[in-house]
Design an enzyme around this catalytic site. Structure first.
Site, PDB file in Angstrom:
ATOM      1  N   TYR A   1       1.558  17.212  13.910  1.00 55.92           N
ATOM      2  CA  TYR A   1       2.141  15.597  12.866  1.00 55.92           C
ATOM      3  C   TYR A   1       3.703  16.313  13.590  1.00 55.92           C
ATOM      4  O   TYR A   1       4.448  15.275  14.460  1.00 55.92           O
ATOM      5  CB  TYR A   1       2.426  16.074  11.849  1.00 55.92           C
ATOM      6  CG  TYR A   1       2.915  14.966  11.520  1.00 55.92           C
ATOM      7  CD1 TYR A   1       1.793  14.040  10.514  1.00 55.92           C
ATOM      8  CD2 TYR A   1       4.203  14.177  10.961  1.00 55.92           C
ATOM      9  CE1 TYR A   1       2.260  12.834   9.863  1.00 55.92           C
ATOM     10  CE2 TYR A   1       4.353  13.617   9.841  1.00 55.92           C
ATOM     11  CZ  TYR A   1       3.469  12.757  10.068  1.00 55.92           C
ATOM     12  OH  TYR A   1       4.632  11.588   9.238  1.00 55.92           O
TER      13      TYR A   1
ATOM     14  N   SER B   1       0.616  -1.435   0.102  1.00 57.53           N
ATOM     15  CA  SER B   1       0.292  -0.074  -0.244  1.00 57.53           C
ATOM     16  C   SER B   1       1.020   1.303  -0.106  1.00 57.53           C
ATOM     17  O   SER B   1       2.328   1.400   0.389  1.00 57.53           O
ATOM     18  CB  SER B   1      -0.891  -0.295   1.395  1.00 57.53           C
ATOM     19  OG  SER B   1      -0.417   0.087   2.518  1.00 57.53           O
TER      20      SER B   1
ATOM     21  N   ALA C   1       3.756   2.255   8.030  1.00 56.74           N
ATOM     22  CA  ALA C   1       2.623   2.749   9.001  1.00 56.74           C
ATOM     23  C   ALA C   1       1.728   1.502   9.505  1.00 56.74           C
ATOM     24  O   ALA C   1       0.410   2.138   9.063  1.00 56.74           O
ATOM     25  CB  ALA C   1       2.088   3.416   8.215  1.00 56.74           C
TER      26      ALA C   1
ATOM     27  N   GLU D   1      -1.754  -7.946   5.036  1.00 55.56           N
ATOM     28  CA  GLU D   1      -3.174  -7.625   4.341  1.00 55.56           C
ATOM     29  C   GLU D   1      -3.882  -8.736   5.556  1.00 55.56           C
ATOM     30  O   GLU D   1      -3.755  -9.726   5.402  1.00 55.56           O
ATOM     31  CB  GLU D   1      -2.700  -7.801   3.356  1.00 55.56           C
ATOM     32  CG  GLU D   1      -2.224  -7.207   2.454  1.00 55.56           C
ATOM     33  CD  GLU D   1      -2.432  -4.941   3.063  1.00 55.56           C
ATOM     34  OE1 GLU D   1      -3.767  -5.039   3.196  1.00 55.56           O
ATOM     35  OE2 GLU D   1      -1.259  -4.378   2.740  1.00 55.56           O
TER      36      GLU D   1
END
Length: 403
Positions: free
Chosen positions: A246, A60, A148, A84
């Site tokens: 962030y 991804s 991530a 996944e």
């Protein structure tokens, strides 16, 4: 006459809440990978030796884009790793279907590139991947680390660390973009409480450089680092408009650890004339970023300023490969590859800041490209992709590519 539908064949609809959808559309995911491939021109002359790459997070986001760019433009062999979900009561995850499509591209191009569905943090995954790399290729030229994850279980201590998306020191109020079920966008203010010391430390454990370093240590221990080996971990800086949550927040602390890890790794890689980098990529619509308060509105405003000049993940990944393979990569004073200069240029940031000031909860989001942002969010799950008939039943239970 159409044959009877199988139990796993059905019309897949984009049900869910907010930016999070519960199902992914297989054909939409396949089509999105086709469109990514179409952005990449092949090499005029194939390489004398296919470079071997290990891509962590290959299913991804930038990891997938880097895999497609590497396969088509640079003729890579190697291994891609992603974690996944297979099909069951729900469809498989979007990354599952996109991996099936990416594997088909690898096979068509004659690449010996395998995909592994496994937890990149686990020692068993490292062992299995390195066994294959040693058996088939005898060494590795490049490692791209693009992970991530919301949590990480340390395989050695057994401790599970959970990351958080919070500011450090004090609470922060920002503007966020939300969508109603009918697609209407609205802006509202949200206040995020500061992270505790324990939460900040856990976020660094998940998203910092420790696991990246362990991959390099494992490769070195098996003698798999080829001369001139290069590795890169992807990071983000972003705008001052989002920095409180962030770059100056918990994720920023993790990214700072990632960058310091690159410097340590470069010293260790001197023995093979190697080097480690972080790549500061530009903004991108991903499930991870859409969960960060303020980012959806900022990215929508950024797109409103740039329009079609907003570079795609593939365009940025091609630039990353160019820098990674260059004799002298273009880096900043901190040794980071900078792919975000288009985003952080003074004129662009000034234009976005002006729109941000004018976009309040009462005024709506007319200055943001909310239609584009919503389409991008749905496309993450294979919906709203051009050229797909979503009324046709599709097979959802597809096997993971052979390992």
């Amino acid at each position: 006459m159409r044959p009877p539908m199988t139990q796993s064949e059905r019309v897949v609809e984009p049900t869910g809440r907010g930016h999070l959808l519960l199902d992914a559309h297989p054909v939409g995911c396949f089509r999105s990978v086709e469109l990514m491939r179409a952005e990449v021109s092949t090499q005029e002359k194939p390489p004398a030796r296919r470079p071997t790459a290990l891509i962590i997070g290959a299913s991804s986001g930038y990891g997938l884009a880097s895999t497609i760019a590497g396969l088509v433009r640079y003729g890579i062999d190697g291994v891609g790793i992603g974690l996944e979900r297979s099909a069951g009561h729900r469809s498989a995850s979007a990354g599952w279907y996109r991996t099936v499509a990416a594997d088909a591209i690898a096979r068509e191009l004659g690449s010996d590139f395998s995909f592994r569905n496994a937890d990149a943090f686990a020692d068993t995954t490292k062992t299995e991947a390195l066994d294959l790399l040693a058996e088939r290729f005898g060494g590795v030229d490049y490692l791209i680390y693009s992970v991530a994850a919301p949590r990480r279980t340390d395989p050695r201590s057994g401790t599970t660390h959970q990351s958080v998306l919070k500011p450090l020191g004090s609470a922060h109020t920002t503007r966020n973009l939300e969508f109603a079920d009918d697609g209407a966008a609205r802006v509202r203010e949200v206040t995020v409480a500061p992270a505790t010391e324990a939460e900040a430390a856990a976020t660094v454990e998940v998203m910092g450089g420790e696991d990246w370093s362990r991959w390099i240590t494992a490769l070195a221990g098996r003698g798999l680092l080829r001369t001139g080996f290069r590795t890169v971990a992807l990071t983000y800086i972003g705008s001052p408009l989002t920095s409180a949550i962030y770059r100056r927040g918990t994720i920023g602390a993790a990214k700072a650890h990632l960058e310091s890890t690159a410097r340590v790794l470069t010293e260790r890689l001197a023995a093979v004339d190697g080097r480690a980098f972080t790549s500061v990529n530009g903004a991108l619509v991903t499930p991870a970023l859409t969960a960060i308060p303020g980012i959806p509105l900022y990215v929508s405003l950024l797109r409103g300023v740039l329009g079609d000049r907003f570079p795609s993940p593939v365009a940025q990944s091609l630039d990353l490969w160019h820098q990674l393979t260059a004799r002298r990569p273009d880096v900043d004073d901190s040794g980071r590859i900078r792919l975000d200069r288009w985003e952080l240029s003074e004129p662009v940031q000034a234009a976005v800041a002006e729109r941000w000031r004018s976009t309040t909860p009462g005024s709506g989001a007319a200055l943001a490209d909310t239609a584009w942002f919503r389409t991008q969010c749905r496309a993450l799950y294979g919906f709203d992709v051009p050229g797909v008939d979503y009324t046709v039943p599709v097979e959802t239970d597809l096997p993971w590519p052979g390992w």
